[in-house]
Design a protein around this motif. Structure first.
Motif, PDB file in Angstrom:
ATOM      1  N   ARG A  32      38.512  -5.592  14.379  1.00 30.50           N
ATOM      2  CA  ARG A  32      38.354  -4.720  15.015  1.00 30.50           C
ATOM      3  C   ARG A  32      37.121  -4.775  14.480  1.00 30.50           C
ATOM      4  N   SER A  33      36.628  -4.756  13.151  1.00 28.02           N
ATOM      5  CA  SER A  33      34.985  -4.602  12.978  1.00 28.02           C
ATOM      6  C   SER A  33      34.434  -5.093  13.848  1.00 28.02           C
ATOM      7  N   THR A  36      32.580  -8.538  11.743  1.00 26.78           N
ATOM      8  CA  THR A  36      33.039  -9.323  11.670  1.00 26.78           C
ATOM      9  C   THR A  36      32.926 -11.201  12.541  1.00 26.78           C
ATOM     10  N   ASN A 168      40.030  -2.707  -0.954  1.00 23.91           N
ATOM     11  CA  ASN A 168      40.360  -2.500   0.050  1.00 23.91           C
ATOM     12  C   ASN A 168      41.947  -2.018  -0.101  1.00 23.91           C
ATOM     13  N   ARG A 172      44.986   0.670   1.375  1.00 23.10           N
ATOM     14  CA  ARG A 172      45.597   0.412   3.111  1.00 23.10           C
ATOM     15  C   ARG A 172      47.259   0.718   2.601  1.00 23.10           C
ATOM     16  N   ALA A 234      40.729   5.098  11.388  1.00 29.14           N
ATOM     17  CA  ALA A 234      39.546   5.030  10.145  1.00 29.14           C
ATOM     18  C   ALA A 234      39.755   3.870   8.653  1.00 29.14           C
ATOM     19  N   ASN A 237      43.674   1.242   9.960  1.00 26.45           N
ATOM     20  CA  ASN A 237      43.979  -0.017  10.742  1.00 26.45           C
ATOM     21  C   ASN A 237      43.000  -0.376  10.496  1.00 26.45           C
ATOM     22  N   ILE A 238      41.686   0.010   9.443  1.00 28.67           N
ATOM     23  CA  ILE A 238      40.364  -0.991   9.064  1.00 28.67           C
ATOM     24  C   ILE A 238      40.468  -1.634   8.296  1.00 28.67           C
ATOM     25  N   HIS A 241      43.417  -4.501   8.236  1.00 23.06           N
ATOM     26  CA  HIS A 241      42.830  -6.121   9.359  1.00 23.06           C
ATOM     27  C   HIS A 241      42.762  -7.280   8.116  1.00 23.06           C
ATOM     28  N   GLU A 244      37.744  -6.522   6.094  1.00 28.16           N
ATOM     29  CA  GLU A 244      36.903  -5.194   6.195  1.00 28.16           C
ATOM     30  C   GLU A 244      36.362  -5.752   4.384  1.00 28.16           C
TER      31      GLU A 244
END
Length: 270
Positions: A32-33, A36, A168, A172, A234, A237-238, A241, A244
């Motif tokens: 998504r990013s 990456t 992170n 999450r 924001a 979802n981020i 994965h 990030e």
């Protein structure tokens, strides 16, 4: 690029399958990013990303992609590998699973079998297999977070992850627990933005935050709905994965307190 079609025999397919097996863990297929580097972005730079389209399974996408590269673009594997290897070194280091020399050696062998001689070039790459150290948060920041009135959903595993330096992952986990709380309260199976939009919307929301009897109360309800929907996009979802960039402890601290606020505004279930 040449469009000369090369016949892909059963033997070549098998050799490509070996290449795919070796290279599969180097990078994510997509992310998504936009920051990456993935197999898709690298193929896209050479205008061959279409060969990866239409496959839900990463291994099948890579098999199809490499077969078509060998079929139509015999010189392109050199370019792709020159981009994939350094990107994989950075990506795997960030994942705390450094690329190993044995993996690079297997790649050299798989390419050689396919007639792609990059042994001299790839053997010259220095591989650092050491795992990066984890930086724990400043003691003062931990103290402030521990002394804050945290809800149980954050005061447990997310807080411990934060204290252990997994910033992170702590965010999450907290975001996923918020999503699970909403599912449990409503019995709904939707996820993410769709779930939040459905539960907190309208004149008769599934979870009303107040009596909705004044304009201010209605605005609070609608605002909370939009905030919860945005949080799913924001944060949840981020960070779900796993690709990030690692956040600083101060930012993760603020995100956890934001999620704590979302929990605290929910009406009591007792």
């Amino acid at each position: 690029m040449s469009k000369t079609k090369k016949r892909i025999t059963a033997d070549i397919k098998s050799q490509i399958a070996t290449l795919v097996q070796v290279i599969h863990p180097f990078l994510p297929l997509s992310a998504r990013s936009k920051n990456t580097t993935t197999f898709y972005t690298i193929f896209q730079e050479s205008r061959v990303s279409k060969y990866l389209d239409g496959f839900d399974v990463k291994r099948k996408a890579l098999q199809n992609g490499w077969e078509n590269v060998f079929r139509y673009h015999p010189k392109l594997p050199f370019t792709l590998i020159r981009k994939i290897v350094p990107a994989a070194i950075g990506y795997r280091k960030a994942k705390r699973d450094p690329l190993k020399q044995s993996e690079l050696n297997s790649l050299i062998q798989a390419l050689t079998t396919l007639g792609i001689n990059m042994e001299s070039e790839l053997s010259g790459i220095e591989i650092d297999e050491s795992v990066p150290g984890i930086t724990v948060p400043p003691a003062e920041l931990v103290k402030r977070l521990e002394s804050h009135p945290l809800v149980d959903q954050i005061a447990t595993n997310p807080l411990q992850l934060f204290k252990d330096g997994h910033y992170n992952e702590s965010v999450r986990k907290a975001a996923e627990r918020f999503e699970k709380e909403i599912q449990d309260r409503t019995g709904l199976t939707e996820i993410g933005k769709q779930l939040m939009g459905k539960v907190f919307s309208g004149a008769s929301p599934t979870i009303p935050l107040n009596t909705l009897s004044t304009e201010n109360e209605k605005n609070i309800q609608e605002g909370y709905q939009l905030i919860a929907m945005g949080m799913m996009m924001a944060l949840r979802n981020i960070f779900s994965h796993g690709d990030e960039n690692a956040r600083e402890p101060e930012e993760a601290y603020e995100m956890l307190l934001f999620l704590n606020w979302l929990f605290r505004l929910l009406p009591s279930t007792t």
